[in-house]
Design a protein around this motif. Structure first.
Motif, PDB file in Angstrom:
ATOM      1  N   GLN A 177      26.255   2.730   0.428  1.00 38.09           N
ATOM      2  CA  GLN A 177      24.966   3.141   1.439  1.00 38.09           C
ATOM      3  C   GLN A 177      25.796   2.005   2.796  1.00 38.09           C
ATOM      4  O   GLN A 177      25.486   1.392   3.941  1.00 38.09           O
ATOM      5  CB  GLN A 177      24.373   2.253   0.574  1.00 38.09           C
ATOM      6  CG  GLN A 177      24.451   0.605   0.735  1.00 38.09           C
ATOM      7  CD  GLN A 177      23.428  -0.012  -0.214  1.00 38.09           C
ATOM      8  OE1 GLN A 177      22.375   0.280   0.369  1.00 38.09           O
ATOM      9  NE2 GLN A 177      23.705  -1.311  -1.045  1.00 38.09           N
ATOM     10  N   MET A 219      26.288   7.195   4.706  1.00 39.11           N
ATOM     11  CA  MET A 219      24.927   8.098   4.521  1.00 39.11           C
ATOM     12  C   MET A 219      24.229   8.807   4.824  1.00 39.11           C
ATOM     13  O   MET A 219      23.368   9.622   5.344  1.00 39.11           O
ATOM     14  CB  MET A 219      24.544   6.708   5.098  1.00 39.11           C
ATOM     15  CG  MET A 219      24.094   5.617   4.458  1.00 39.11           C
ATOM     16  SD  MET A 219      23.607   5.079   3.046  1.00 39.11           S
ATOM     17  CE  MET A 219      22.029   5.898   3.665  1.00 39.11           C
ATOM     18  N   ALA A 220      24.723   9.624   6.161  1.00 37.25           N
ATOM     19  CA  ALA A 220      24.108  10.894   7.147  1.00 37.25           C
ATOM     20  C   ALA A 220      24.729  12.096   5.792  1.00 37.25           C
ATOM     21  O   ALA A 220      24.022  13.160   5.919  1.00 37.25           O
ATOM     22  CB  ALA A 220      25.589  11.356   8.001  1.00 37.25           C
ATOM     23  N   GLN A 225      21.964  12.234   3.603  1.00 38.47           N
ATOM     24  CA  GLN A 225      20.962  12.559   4.226  1.00 38.47           C
ATOM     25  C   GLN A 225      21.316  13.911   4.492  1.00 38.47           C
ATOM     26  O   GLN A 225      19.568  14.733   4.464  1.00 38.47           O
ATOM     27  CB  GLN A 225      21.129  12.241   5.663  1.00 38.47           C
ATOM     28  CG  GLN A 225      19.481  12.744   6.412  1.00 38.47           C
ATOM     29  CD  GLN A 225      17.963  12.201   5.628  1.00 38.47           C
ATOM     30  OE1 GLN A 225      18.339  10.636   5.523  1.00 38.47           O
ATOM     31  NE2 GLN A 225      17.242  12.283   4.966  1.00 38.47           N
ATOM     32  N   SER A 226      21.982  14.684   5.074  1.00 40.54           N
ATOM     33  CA  SER A 226      22.156  15.702   4.614  1.00 40.54           C
ATOM     34  C   SER A 226      22.225  16.359   3.481  1.00 40.54           C
ATOM     35  O   SER A 226      21.622  17.813   3.233  1.00 40.54           O
ATOM     36  CB  SER A 226      23.642  16.661   5.002  1.00 40.54           C
ATOM     37  OG  SER A 226      23.942  17.674   5.274  1.00 40.54           O
ATOM     38  N   TYR A 262      20.510  15.782   0.863  1.00 39.03           N
ATOM     39  CA  TYR A 262      18.740  15.132   0.678  1.00 39.03           C
ATOM     40  C   TYR A 262      18.286  16.543   1.159  1.00 39.03           C
ATOM     41  O   TYR A 262      16.694  17.401   0.585  1.00 39.03           O
ATOM     42  CB  TYR A 262      18.386  13.551   0.778  1.00 39.03           C
ATOM     43  CG  TYR A 262      17.028  13.396   0.606  1.00 39.03           C
ATOM     44  CD1 TYR A 262      16.584  13.574  -0.636  1.00 39.03           C
ATOM     45  CD2 TYR A 262      15.697  13.798   1.664  1.00 39.03           C
ATOM     46  CE1 TYR A 262      14.915  13.045  -1.293  1.00 39.03           C
ATOM     47  CE2 TYR A 262      14.303  13.322   1.015  1.00 39.03           C
ATOM     48  CZ  TYR A 262      14.595  13.384  -0.052  1.00 39.03           C
ATOM     49  OH  TYR A 262      13.075  12.868  -0.565  1.00 39.03           O
ATOM     50  N   ASP A 263      18.089  16.516   2.259  1.00 34.11           N
ATOM     51  CA  ASP A 263      17.354  17.924   3.044  1.00 34.11           C
ATOM     52  C   ASP A 263      17.425  18.884   2.835  1.00 34.11           C
ATOM     53  O   ASP A 263      17.167  19.515   2.731  1.00 34.11           O
ATOM     54  CB  ASP A 263      17.730  17.372   4.532  1.00 34.11           C
ATOM     55  CG  ASP A 263      18.331  16.243   5.722  1.00 34.11           C
ATOM     56  OD1 ASP A 263      16.767  15.098   4.824  1.00 34.11           O
ATOM     57  OD2 ASP A 263      18.332  16.196   6.380  1.00 34.11           O
ATOM     58  N   PHE A 316      16.542   7.159  -1.646  1.00 35.97           N
ATOM     59  CA  PHE A 316      15.296   7.953  -1.044  1.00 35.97           C
ATOM     60  C   PHE A 316      14.557   8.497  -2.194  1.00 35.97           C
ATOM     61  O   PHE A 316      13.961   9.328  -2.427  1.00 35.97           O
ATOM     62  CB  PHE A 316      16.213   9.474  -1.272  1.00 35.97           C
ATOM     63  CG  PHE A 316      17.646   9.597  -0.071  1.00 35.97           C
ATOM     64  CD1 PHE A 316      17.403  10.288   1.049  1.00 35.97           C
ATOM     65  CD2 PHE A 316      18.557   9.515  -0.703  1.00 35.97           C
ATOM     66  CE1 PHE A 316      17.785  10.170   1.819  1.00 35.97           C
ATOM     67  CE2 PHE A 316      19.534   9.396   0.363  1.00 35.97           C
ATOM     68  CZ  PHE A 316      19.758   9.780   1.723  1.00 35.97           C
TER      69      PHE A 316
END
Length: 305
Positions: free
Chosen positions: A9, A15-16, A19-20, A22-23, A132
C-alpha cells in the motif's frame, strides 16, 4: 515484490496494480455484496504480488492478484470437481515443428484475469478485499458469481468456459490432447493450444488468424503478444526456415536463485573419486532448497528444447 498488503500500500505502482485487478473483478461481475446467511462461512481473501519481466529480465509490469484462501474450502460444500487439463510440452514442440515445416507464424495470446470468466455453480462467500472494503457495508461479504483465483474449482471453471467458446466457434477438440483444438472450415485452418490463460495459435492464413483474434477479444479481455517469443520458460525465435528454442534465461535465473552463477560448467558435476556418506544432522543443510534445485533440474530436463 511485497509479501503483504501493508507493504504494497506504500507503493503507487502496486496500488495501481491492485486497482486494475479490482476493476477487472467489478467488470466481470465476479461477486455481489450481501449479508452472510446463517450457517454459512466466508472464505478469506489475500493480495498476491508478482513482477512480470521481459525475456531480458527488465520489468514489464506490476501484477497484483486477489486470491481466495482455497485451503478453507470443504469438498461437497464449497467445491466438487477440480481437475483441469494443461497441455504437454510435446504438444507445444509438435505445433512449433509443424509451423516451422510449413512456414507458418505462431502467435501468442494471453487472457487477462482468465479465471474471473469461469462460471461458478456452488454457493461460495468470500470476505471483501483489504483496501477495497466498501464504506457503509463493512459487515457484508461477497457472494461469488464467477470463479476467483485461489478457489479449488477455478481452473476447471475457466477450462469449461474456454472449451465451450472454442467449440461454439467451430474448433474440434483433440481426442488425445484435451487442450489442443483444430478448426477446419472451407478455406479456414487454425490450430490452437491452451495452457491455462496462455494460448498459441497458428495457421496458413494471417487474415483468418486476425479475424479469430478479433472475435476472441470481443468475448474476453486479452493481450495479443504477437509472434511467439517466450512461453513456459522457453525462449522462441521465429526465423526464415525454422523456429529456434532455448532456455538460457531460465537457466540464468536458476543459477542466481541457487547461488551457482559463478560456477564453471563441467561434463560431470561431481568430484572425481568423491566418497558419499550419510549427512550429519548437525551440519547446516537446507533440505528444502536442495529439493527445489532437484525439482527445477528435472523440469529443465523435461522441457528442454
Amino acid at each position: 515484490e511485497p509479501v503483504s498488503f501493508d507493504e504494497a500500500q506504500n507503493s503507487e505502482n502496486w496500488m495501481a496494480a491492485m486497482q486494475s485487478e479490482y476493476d477487472a473483478i467489478m467488470k466481470t461481475g465476479t461477486w455481489s455484496l450481501c449479508d452472510l446467511p446463517p450457517g454459512k462461512k466466508a472464505i478469506g481473501t489475500k493480495w498476491v504480488y508478482k513482477l512480470k519481466r521481459k525475456p531480458d529480465g527488465t520489468i514489464d509490469r506490476y501484477k497484483a492478484r486477489l486470491v481466495a484462501k482455497g485451503y478453507a474450502q470443504e469438498k461437497g460444500i464449497d467445491f466438487d470437481e477440480t481437475f483441469a487439463p494443461t497441455c504437454r510440452m510435446t504438444t507445444v514442440r509438435s505445433i512449433c515443428a509443424i509451423a516451422a515445416h510449413r512456414g507458418w507464424n505462431v502467435h501468442q495470446l494471453d487472457i487477462k484475469t482468465a479465471f474471473l470468466n469461469g462460471d461458478l455453480h456452488e454457493e461460495v462467500y468470500v470476505s471483501q478485499p483489504r483496501g477495497f472494503v466498501q464504506k457503509g457495508h463493512e459487515h457484508k461479504v461477497c457472494r461469488l458469481r464467477k470463479a476467483l483465483y485461489g478457489l479449488k474449482q477455478a481452473p476447471r471453471s475457466w477450462y469449461e468456459k474456454i472449451h465451450a467458446y472454442l467449440i461454439a466457434f467451430g474448433f474440434e477438440n483433440s481426442p488425445t490432447e484435451s487442450t489442443l483444438y483444430v478448426k477446419r472450415a472451407d478455406d479456414v485452418f487454425l490450430i490452437m493450444v491452451v495452457y491455462v490463460d496462455d494460448m498459441l495459435l497458428t495457421g496458413p492464413n494471417e487474415k483468418h488468424i486476425a479475424d479469430f483474434k478479433a472475435d476472441l477479444h470481443a468475448s474476453f479481455e486479452m493481450s495479443d503478444l504477437g509472434h511467439l517469443h517466450h512461453y513456459l520458460g522457453i525462449q522462441f525465435m521465429q526465423v526464415d526456415g525454422g523456429i529456434a528454442l532455448c532456455q538460457s534465461k531460465y537457466i540464468d535465473t536458476l543459477l542466481q536463485r541457487f547461488g551457482l552463477e559463478d560456477c564453471k560448467p563441467i561434463a560431470t558435476p561431481m568430484e572425481t573419486g568423491l566418497r558419499l556418506s550419510l549427512h550429519d544432522a548437525g551440519d547446516a543443510f537446507d533440505a528444502v532448497l536442495y529439493q527445489q534445485a532437484v525439482g527445477c533440474l528435472i523440469y529443465l530436463c523435461i522441457t528442454r528444447p
